[in-house]
Design a protein around this motif. Sequence first.
Motif: not given
Length: 180
Positions: A149, A156-157, A159-160, A164
């Motif tokens: 990732e 994207g990572l 954003r995750k 979190t």
Amino acid sequence: MNANETTAAGRDTSGQHPPGPTAPQRDFSHIQGWGADLDHKNRPAYPMERTPPRLEGVHWDRPEDQPIRMKVYHSTERPGVTPVFGTSTPPSGLSGKIRDVAYKLSENDIRHWLLLLLADRVNMFEGIGEDLMHGHIPNVLGEMGIRAEFRHNRAGLARKVAVTAAIVGVGYYLYRRRGR
């Protein structure tokens, strides 16, 4: 009555088409592909179709069903299990009990699918607990594909990680606020 005529009820009586309800006579010619089954030239498979269908090589003996040596789930819509099924992960523990409840429900019931999703998550935690009991510390981040990732989808990572962190932060804030 010739082959192109219909009855007053709008049904074909020529014997070429099975009787059934038809829509009121409206023009659907503006829809691409509408009425493709009316003219054989518009049916891609028509030249290959045979009446009666070919039967060469079709006759075969059904193989024996796979023996059932563990609990196998099947849909309530099916009378029995399929001839072949997976046996790599038999149901066990709390996740197995959740699956027992899920498979008592019909597949068109949302609770069936939500319970199966829950059982998958519970099974993941059961697997981590089993690893820890056997002295193996699981590499959760590695198994989640964090390295790939990071290499191929950094936005994207990020954003995750942000989502979190926000969820954990809000949870911590609410926990501390409740304690006062």
